[in-house]
Design a protein around this motif. Structure first.
Motif, PDB file in Angstrom:
ATOM      1  N   THR A  73     -26.190 -25.970 115.551  1.00 51.22           N
ATOM      2  CA  THR A  73     -27.330 -25.049 114.889  1.00 51.22           C
ATOM      3  C   THR A  73     -27.027 -24.036 113.665  1.00 51.22           C
ATOM      4  O   THR A  73     -28.050 -23.647 113.205  1.00 51.22           O
ATOM      5  N   GLN A  74     -25.796 -23.596 114.628  1.00 49.33           N
ATOM      6  CA  GLN A  74     -25.444 -21.841 113.803  1.00 49.33           C
ATOM      7  C   GLN A  74     -25.523 -22.630 111.682  1.00 49.33           C
ATOM      8  O   GLN A  74     -25.525 -21.987 111.157  1.00 49.33           O
ATOM      9  N   ILE A  75     -24.211 -23.899 111.935  1.00 48.99           N
ATOM     10  CA  ILE A  75     -24.173 -23.663 111.043  1.00 48.99           C
ATOM     11  C   ILE A  75     -24.751 -24.662 109.948  1.00 48.99           C
ATOM     12  O   ILE A  75     -25.293 -24.983 109.327  1.00 48.99           O
ATOM     13  N   GLY A  76     -25.384 -25.831 110.666  1.00 59.58           N
ATOM     14  CA  GLY A  76     -26.530 -26.600 110.458  1.00 59.58           C
ATOM     15  C   GLY A  76     -26.146 -27.753 108.724  1.00 59.58           C
ATOM     16  O   GLY A  76     -24.517 -28.138 109.042  1.00 59.58           O
ATOM     17  N   ALA A  77     -26.438 -27.603 107.947  1.00 64.64           N
ATOM     18  CA  ALA A  77     -25.821 -27.702 107.162  1.00 64.64           C
ATOM     19  C   ALA A  77     -25.866 -29.976 107.370  1.00 64.64           C
ATOM     20  O   ALA A  77     -25.148 -30.707 106.496  1.00 64.64           O
ATOM     21  N   ASN A  78     -26.799 -29.816 108.348  1.00 60.78           N
ATOM     22  CA  ASN A  78     -26.553 -31.949 108.652  1.00 60.78           C
ATOM     23  C   ASN A  78     -28.302 -32.136 108.679  1.00 60.78           C
ATOM     24  O   ASN A  78     -29.211 -30.857 109.503  1.00 60.78           O
ATOM     25  N   ALA A  79     -29.121 -32.775 109.176  1.00 58.00           N
ATOM     26  CA  ALA A  79     -30.037 -33.200 109.229  1.00 58.00           C
ATOM     27  C   ALA A  79     -30.170 -33.183 110.977  1.00 58.00           C
ATOM     28  O   ALA A  79     -31.608 -33.690 110.790  1.00 58.00           O
ATOM     29  N   LEU A  80     -29.824 -33.500 111.159  1.00 60.80           N
ATOM     30  CA  LEU A  80     -29.751 -33.527 112.298  1.00 60.80           C
ATOM     31  C   LEU A  80     -30.111 -32.640 113.437  1.00 60.80           C
ATOM     32  O   LEU A  80     -30.674 -32.608 114.699  1.00 60.80           O
ATOM     33  N   THR A  81     -29.210 -31.462 112.837  1.00 64.58           N
ATOM     34  CA  THR A  81     -29.334 -29.947 113.804  1.00 64.58           C
ATOM     35  C   THR A  81     -29.879 -29.022 113.067  1.00 64.58           C
ATOM     36  O   THR A  81     -30.145 -27.363 113.770  1.00 64.58           O
ATOM     37  N   ASP A  82     -30.252 -29.157 111.383  1.00 65.56           N
ATOM     38  CA  ASP A  82     -31.141 -28.098 110.937  1.00 65.56           C
ATOM     39  C   ASP A  82     -32.230 -28.901 110.968  1.00 65.56           C
ATOM     40  O   ASP A  82     -32.605 -30.226 109.703  1.00 65.56           O
ATOM     41  N   LEU A  83     -33.881 -28.272 111.390  1.00 66.59           N
ATOM     42  CA  LEU A  83     -34.227 -28.644 111.377  1.00 66.59           C
ATOM     43  C   LEU A  83     -35.198 -28.324 109.655  1.00 66.59           C
ATOM     44  O   LEU A  83     -36.416 -28.948 109.492  1.00 66.59           O
ATOM     45  N   SER A  84     -34.515 -27.702 108.750  1.00 70.10           N
ATOM     46  CA  SER A  84     -35.159 -27.511 107.291  1.00 70.10           C
ATOM     47  C   SER A  84     -35.133 -28.626 106.476  1.00 70.10           C
ATOM     48  O   SER A  84     -35.204 -28.742 105.717  1.00 70.10           O
ATOM     49  N   ILE A  85     -34.020 -29.322 107.458  1.00 67.27           N
ATOM     50  CA  ILE A  85     -33.195 -30.045 106.746  1.00 67.27           C
ATOM     51  C   ILE A  85     -33.929 -31.660 106.650  1.00 67.27           C
ATOM     52  O   ILE A  85     -34.043 -32.544 107.730  1.00 67.27           O
ATOM     53  N   ASP A  86     -35.006 -32.396 105.557  1.00 69.52           N
ATOM     54  CA  ASP A  86     -35.801 -33.642 106.928  1.00 69.52           C
ATOM     55  C   ASP A  86     -34.539 -34.525 107.076  1.00 69.52           C
ATOM     56  O   ASP A  86     -34.087 -35.348 106.024  1.00 69.52           O
ATOM     57  N   VAL A  87     -35.252 -36.021 108.410  1.00 71.32           N
ATOM     58  CA  VAL A  87     -34.028 -36.569 107.858  1.00 71.32           C
ATOM     59  C   VAL A  87     -34.324 -38.527 106.977  1.00 71.32           C
ATOM     60  O   VAL A  87     -35.027 -38.061 107.134  1.00 71.32           O
ATOM     61  N   PRO A  88     -34.073 -38.731 106.193  1.00 76.65           N
ATOM     62  CA  PRO A  88     -33.948 -39.844 105.016  1.00 76.65           C
ATOM     63  C   PRO A  88     -34.920 -41.034 106.104  1.00 76.65           C
ATOM     64  O   PRO A  88     -33.903 -41.050 106.823  1.00 76.65           O
ATOM     65  N   THR A  89     -35.370 -41.446 105.344  1.00 75.44           N
ATOM     66  CA  THR A  89     -35.866 -42.521 105.413  1.00 75.44           C
ATOM     67  C   THR A  89     -35.785 -43.439 104.378  1.00 75.44           C
ATOM     68  O   THR A  89     -37.319 -44.283 104.550  1.00 75.44           O
ATOM     69  N   GLY A  90     -35.461 -43.251 103.974  1.00 74.89           N
ATOM     70  CA  GLY A  90     -35.508 -44.821 102.732  1.00 74.89           C
ATOM     71  C   GLY A  90     -34.189 -45.591 102.288  1.00 74.89           C
ATOM     72  O   GLY A  90     -34.049 -45.934 101.306  1.00 74.89           O
ATOM     73  N   GLY A  91     -33.935 -45.871 103.528  1.00 68.66           N
ATOM     74  CA  GLY A  91     -32.667 -46.084 103.408  1.00 68.66           C
ATOM     75  C   GLY A  91     -31.589 -45.479 103.523  1.00 68.66           C
ATOM     76  O   GLY A  91     -31.254 -44.592 102.883  1.00 68.66           O
ATOM     77  N   LEU A  92     -29.949 -46.697 103.512  1.00 71.48           N
ATOM     78  CA  LEU A  92     -28.987 -45.783 103.499  1.00 71.48           C
ATOM     79  C   LEU A  92     -28.488 -45.576 101.825  1.00 71.48           C
ATOM     80  O   LEU A  92     -29.210 -46.727 101.371  1.00 71.48           O
ATOM     81  N   GLU A  93     -27.723 -44.320 101.742  1.00 75.24           N
ATOM     82  CA  GLU A  93     -27.256 -44.424 100.308  1.00 75.24           C
ATOM     83  C   GLU A  93     -25.899 -44.247 100.547  1.00 75.24           C
ATOM     84  O   GLU A  93     -25.097 -44.462 101.436  1.00 75.24           O
ATOM     85  N   ALA A  94     -25.233 -44.540  99.344  1.00 73.14           N
ATOM     86  CA  ALA A  94     -23.872 -44.549  99.140  1.00 73.14           C
ATOM     87  C   ALA A  94     -23.587 -43.251  99.216  1.00 73.14           C
ATOM     88  O   ALA A  94     -23.725 -42.480  99.421  1.00 73.14           O
ATOM     89  N   GLY A  95     -22.018 -42.978  99.636  1.00 70.71           N
ATOM     90  CA  GLY A  95     -21.935 -41.278 100.076  1.00 70.71           C
ATOM     91  C   GLY A  95     -22.086 -41.281 101.660  1.00 70.71           C
ATOM     92  O   GLY A  95     -21.980 -42.016 102.172  1.00 70.71           O
ATOM     93  N   VAL A  96     -21.173 -39.527 101.719  1.00 73.29           N
ATOM     94  CA  VAL A  96     -21.503 -39.819 103.185  1.00 73.29           C
ATOM     95  C   VAL A  96     -23.266 -38.728 103.254  1.00 73.29           C
ATOM     96  O   VAL A  96     -23.732 -37.971 102.871  1.00 73.29           O
ATOM     97  N   PRO A  97     -23.889 -39.312 104.377  1.00 74.63           N
ATOM     98  CA  PRO A  97     -25.477 -39.435 104.389  1.00 74.63           C
ATOM     99  C   PRO A  97     -25.670 -38.102 104.953  1.00 74.63           C
ATOM    100  O   PRO A  97     -24.709 -37.461 105.471  1.00 74.63           O
ATOM    101  N   ILE A  98     -26.405 -37.192 104.725  1.00 77.40           N
ATOM    102  CA  ILE A  98     -27.464 -36.211 105.334  1.00 77.40           C
ATOM    103  C   ILE A  98     -27.447 -35.716 106.788  1.00 77.40           C
ATOM    104  O   ILE A  98     -26.935 -34.626 107.519  1.00 77.40           O
ATOM    105  N   THR A  99     -27.484 -36.788 107.720  1.00 83.56           N
ATOM    106  CA  THR A  99     -27.418 -36.557 108.697  1.00 83.56           C
ATOM    107  C   THR A  99     -25.812 -36.817 109.914  1.00 83.56           C
ATOM    108  O   THR A  99     -25.715 -36.517 110.289  1.00 83.56           O
TER     109      THR A  99
END
Length: 227
Positions: A73-99
């Motif tokens: 939670t300290q390093i954040g940079a992902n939607a699972l542990t950083d509550l300021s980043i929304d979990v994407p709901t638009g389907g899988l995208e190319a590349g490494v996801p924000i989750t």
């Protein structure tokens, strides 16, 4: 006679469908199970911990570890542990996801290796899925092979730990089929990235899970919002 009789395996058990099936396979393989669960500040931490405990009861696992890792939670940079980043709901995208949580599986495996060495376990099971995953770099065969070598070089000479990935080349539908064959209590598992009461049905993890059940022609026993 089963060669694994009286041998111990550590199972990394998140409470999700993949790690639960992996744990049931380890039991079928004849190992005495030691379960490890990580609380790392993920959005659904409480639900996953409940799932872990219920699945351990179903597996009759007595020896278990619940490990807290607050720094994600300290390093954040992902939607699972950083509550300021929304979990994407638009389907899988190319590349490494924000989750993707930076090097999560590497850290999990390193901690689990220390537990395995303490417990004299000879195997560690992890339910990584390469072909039908969300594109996470720490879910590949090459990564597992590399960290396995590092773990065995960095532990005692008489420590020999095999990392077993029984699902790595399976699709989600094959995972569902295998889980049904082994009578895995899928109703106890949790995959949603966003919600803890009813699964959202639209995050990447829910989409992969639902699609797996659809392709396997099975009904998912957990509750989803508006589905």
């Amino acid at each position: 006679m089963n060669n694994n009789l009286n041998k111990k395996a550590i199972v990394i058990l998140s409470g999700g469908m993949d790690s639960t099936l992996s744990s049931y396979i380890a039991k079928k393989d004849g190992y005495e199970l030691i379960a490890v669960h990580f609380n790392y500040g993920q959005r659904t931490q409480n639900k996953e911990l409940t799932a872990f405990r219920e699945i351990c009861k179903a597996l009759r696992v007595v020896n278990k570890y619940e490990i807290d890792i607050p720094f994600f939670t300290q390093i954040g940079a992902n939607a699972l542990t950083d509550l300021s980043i929304d979990v994407p709901t638009g389907g899988l995208e190319a590349g490494v996801p924000i989750t993707y949580v930076p090097f999560r599986n590497g850290i999990f495996l390193a901690i689990t290796a220390a537990i395995a060495e303490k417990e004299n376990a000879t195997a560690m099971y992890i339910g990584v899925v390469q072909e039908d995953s969300s594109g996470y770099p720490d879910c590949t065969d090459s990564f597992i092979n590399s960290i396995s070598k590092a773990i065995n070089e960095g532990t005692k000479e008489d420590t020999n730990i095999e990392i077993i990935t029984p699902l790595v080349h399976l699709s989600k539908s094959q995972i569902v089929q295998k889980a049904v064959e082994l009578n895995v209590p899928l109703e106890l598992t949790w995959s949603c990235y966003k919600e803890e009461d009813e699964a959202c049905g639209v995050c990447d993890s829910c989409r992969l899970r639902l699609n797996g059940f659809l392709e396997a022609n099975k009904k998912d026993p957990i509750k989803y919002k508006d589905l």
